[in-house]
Design an enzyme around this catalytic site. Structure first.
Site, PDB file in Angstrom:
ATOM      1  CG  ASP A  17     -52.483 -19.076 126.348  1.00 16.01           C
ATOM      2  OD1 ASP A  17     -51.543 -19.872 126.458  1.00 16.01           O
ATOM      3  OD2 ASP A  17     -53.545 -19.338 125.751  1.00 16.01           O
TER       4      ASP A  17
ATOM      5  CG  HIS B  99     -58.216 -21.456 122.155  1.00  9.50           C
ATOM      6  ND1 HIS B  99     -57.923 -22.077 123.355  1.00  9.50           N
ATOM      7  CD2 HIS B  99     -57.063 -21.415 121.459  1.00  9.50           C
ATOM      8  CE1 HIS B  99     -56.641 -22.386 123.374  1.00  9.50           C
ATOM      9  NE2 HIS B  99     -56.100 -21.999 122.239  1.00  9.50           N
ATOM     10  CG  ASP B 100     -56.654 -24.888 120.337  1.00  5.27           C
ATOM     11  OD1 ASP B 100     -56.647 -23.897 119.586  1.00  5.27           O
ATOM     12  OD2 ASP B 100     -55.755 -25.107 121.175  1.00  5.27           O
TER      13      ASP B 100
ATOM     14  CG  ASP C 258     -49.031 -22.721 123.740  1.00 10.16           C
ATOM     15  OD1 ASP C 258     -50.205 -22.799 123.376  1.00 10.16           O
ATOM     16  OD2 ASP C 258     -48.059 -22.932 122.981  1.00 10.16           O
TER      17      ASP C 258
ATOM     18  CD  GLU D  73     -52.048 -26.641 124.111  1.00 14.08           C
ATOM     19  OE1 GLU D  73     -52.849 -26.743 123.183  1.00 14.08           O
ATOM     20  OE2 GLU D  73     -50.960 -26.044 123.980  1.00 14.08           O
TER      21      GLU D  73
HETATM   22  C1  GLC Z   1     -51.606 -23.981 121.287  1.00 13.77           C
HETATM   23  C2  GLC Z   1     -52.878 -23.181 121.160  1.00 13.77           C
HETATM   24  C3  GLC Z   1     -53.365 -23.185 119.740  1.00 13.77           C
HETATM   25  C4  GLC Z   1     -52.246 -22.729 118.829  1.00 13.77           C
HETATM   26  C5  GLC Z   1     -51.004 -23.589 119.029  1.00 13.77           C
HETATM   27  C6  GLC Z   1     -49.844 -23.132 118.185  1.00 13.77           C
HETATM   28  O1  GLC Z   1     -51.864 -25.325 121.079  1.00 13.77           O
HETATM   29  O2  GLC Z   1     -53.864 -23.657 122.035  1.00 13.77           O
HETATM   30  O3  GLC Z   1     -54.488 -22.357 119.584  1.00 13.77           O
HETATM   31  O4  GLC Z   1     -52.651 -22.796 117.486  1.00 13.77           O
HETATM   32  O5  GLC Z   1     -50.628 -23.532 120.389  1.00 13.77           O
HETATM   33  O6  GLC Z   1     -49.578 -21.785 118.263  1.00 13.77           O
END
Ligand code: GLC
Ligand code: CA
Length: 564
Positions: free
Chosen positions: A98, A332-333, A200, A259
């Site tokens: 990630d 995970h979100d 990310d 993402e």
């Molecule tokens: C990304 C991650 C999430 C995190 C966010 C900010 O969206 O998937 O889990 O909270 O970044 O750090």
């Protein structure tokens, strides 16, 4: 489309903190992951995506990175990671990390040096902007609530920008030296044997550096979600990522999955496909439908099968001529899909098998999230003290500030919290479900002692064994190409409790039918067929008719020459 090494594969995502603890400190780690590699391999997955494992003070569970070349000691060491890469490779599994490139931790060396003053060479790697009359530069609101601006200690009217917690200052991607450092970083990891990255929050890098703010949104406090600014400026993103690709992962043939929230449909052709910035992007259309123009969890509707289906159908059709998308049910979100998208009587193993079926044969690179293959449902949180997630805590405050009682605010988290996905994976019926010999960092699922890996291994009809069959079918002979990159043709969407689509390619044709209603249903197929896999025994094909029981799904091969 050019055929890359990762095409046709199924990916598995693990949240290392919650996967398996090897040393009894209650936190999952890389040695635990190594120990469980045989399990991962047994699923048939060939790409393993790990949530952040880098050095981090932990303001957002590892998404606040203080050193991108070090491993968080809670999670392990570089030697552990090297071993994981090598052992995974022996089993035909590639590791992807990630990569969080739109912000760092405030404990990162660069930010600490940037704070030293206006002349610091690192100053321009972040956004330091003056406010006026005690007010921040604009009215944008962080993804986790509150202003995106934080006062710089000891300086009057000076702020730095952060889109998540205040411990996560945003990086200035318009600085060329910073972009060079990022390419170097990615190449450093590729040299270590990493096969690719999940990138990310990719849409957050674009900024209007005049910081004009936006008209207030639905929250009603004069602020506007930063996400709206991203959407407005989205067209700037591709050129930034094309440059990164050119200098790092592109020539190395690495796999990248982005993402990408707030991705305008008309930009997709620049993000995926051979010439796109990334190998693929996650499909978050269902999540975006839930969140659309709503100021927080308290105003979100619960998911439905219709929302999931319509989102995926939209993205499948949109991406088909362009490249590959990465379908998901969970990550995970997200809360657990079985609880979130299905109705009350279906939030069980039968529902999990049916939902898994309609998910698994979507076009692209599917990602399974740890525990999804067990049919895990949401965890019941009895009090706010049991919640760890920073976003959930903010949403709890947000709900109470908008007139909800504490009980109601907790009930909202029990539907929407990200912690549902983060409770430790249940392995067996020993204490703490075999996740740890110590005290787990987050509570376990209420059914962990029965709904675990060991119990499901023993049961041929378990969700786990069914998922293995799903993955195996997805990779079987010519089906692999058919399911990965063949045509996607949506079936009728007249019934909100049906998800029905057709896949065709590499000389194969299949219809995937999910009946999420409470009654047996008969479906007209496009040709004579035979069942390849079904999630319930009550499924049969006679000629062109499929009869399917309630909460069931089937994959039907349409026999060659017998379709119309
Ligand atoms: C990304 C991650 C999430 C995190 C966010 C900010 O969206 O998937 O889990 O909270 O970044 O750090
Ligand atoms: Ca540990």
């Amino acid at each position: 489309m050019h055929k890359a090494w990762w095409q046709g594969k199924v990916a598995y995502q693990i949240y290392p903190r919650s996967f398996k603890d090897s040393n009894g400190d209650g936190i999952g780690d890389l040695r635990g992951t190594i120990e469980k590699l045989p399990y991962i391999a047994s699923l048939g997955v060939e790409i393993l995506y790990l949530n952040p494992i880098f050095a981090s003070p932990g303001a957002d569970n590892g998404y606040d990175i203080s050193d991108y070349r070090k491993i968080n000691p809670q999670v392990g060491t570089l030697a552990d990671l090297d071993e994981l890469i090598a052992r995974a490779k022996e089993r035909g599994i590639s590791i992807i990390l990630d990569m969080v490139l739109s912000y760092t931790s405030c404990e990162h060396e660069l930010f600490k040096r940037a704070l030293l003053g206006r002349k610091a060479p690192e100053r321009d790697f972040y956004y330091f902007v003056r406010g006026s009359n005690g007010r921040p530069p604009d009215n944008l609101r962080s993804f986790f609530g509150g202003s995106v601006w934080e006062r710089v200690p000891g300086e009057e009217d000076l702020y730095y920008l952060h889109y998540f917690t205040k411990e996560q200052p945003e990086l200035n991607w318009y600085n060329e030296r910073l972009r060079e450092r990022m390419s170097d970083l990615i190449n450093w990891w590729l040299d270590r044997g990493i096969a690719g990255f999940r990138l990310d929050a990719i849409m957050n890098v674009v900024k209007d550096r005049t910081f004009p703010g936006l008209p207030p949104d639905e929250l009603g406090d004069g602020s506007c979600a930063a996400a709206r600014m991203n959407a407005k400026l989205a067209a700037q993103a591709p050129s930034l990522y094309q440059e990164l690709k050119k200098h790092s992962y592109g020539p190395r043939g690495a796999f990248t999955v982005a993402e990408a929230f707030g991705l305008n449909d008309n930009l997709l052709d620049q993000f995926i496909g051979d010439e796109g910035c990334f190998s693929t992007v996650f499909d978050f259309t269902a999540r975006e439908t839930i969140e659309k123009n709503r100021p927080g969890y308290y105003a979100y509707p619960k998911g439905t099968l219709k929302i999931y289906r319509d989102g995926n159908f939209h993205m499948q059709q949109l991406t088909s001529p362009l490249g590959l998308v990465a379908p998901i049910l969970e990550n995970h979100d997200e809360p657990r899909a079985v609880s979130f998208y299905l109705e009350e009587g279906q939030q069980n193993a039968q529902g999990a098998r049916a939902l898994g079926t309609v998910f698994m044969f979507l076009r692209g690179i599917p990602f399974i999230y740890q525990g999804q293959e067990l049919g895990l449902t949401n965890t019941h949180f009895d009090s706010i003290e049991e919640i760890d997630d920073v976003q959930s805590k903010n949403e709890y405050r947000n709900a109470t500030a908008h007139g909800f009682t504490k009980e109601q605010a907790l009930a909202i988290l029990n539907v929407h919290s990200r912690d549902h996905a983060r409770t430790p994976l249940p392995w067996d019926d020993s204490p703490h479900a075999g996740f740890t010999t110590g005290r787990p960092w987050l509570k376990l699922h209420q059914d962990a002692l029965s709904l675990n890996v060991a119990a499901q291994e023993q049961d041929p009809g378990s969700v786990l064994n069914y998922y293995r069959a799903l993955v195996a079918l997805r990779k079987r002979g010519a089906w692999q190409e058919c399911f990965c990159s063949g045509d996607f043709i949506p079936g009728s969407t007249a019934d909100d409790h049906v998800m029905h689509y057709l896949r065709k390619g590499a000389g194969k044709c299949a219809e995937i039918v999910g009946n999420f209603s409470t009654k047996e249903r008969v479906f007209e197929l496009s040709g004579e067929g035979r069942i390849l896999l079904c999630s319930i025994p009550e499924a049969r094909v006679e000629g062109r008719r499929l009869t399917l029981g309630a909460t069931g799904a089937a994959v039907v091969e349409i026999l060659p020459g017998r379709s119309s």
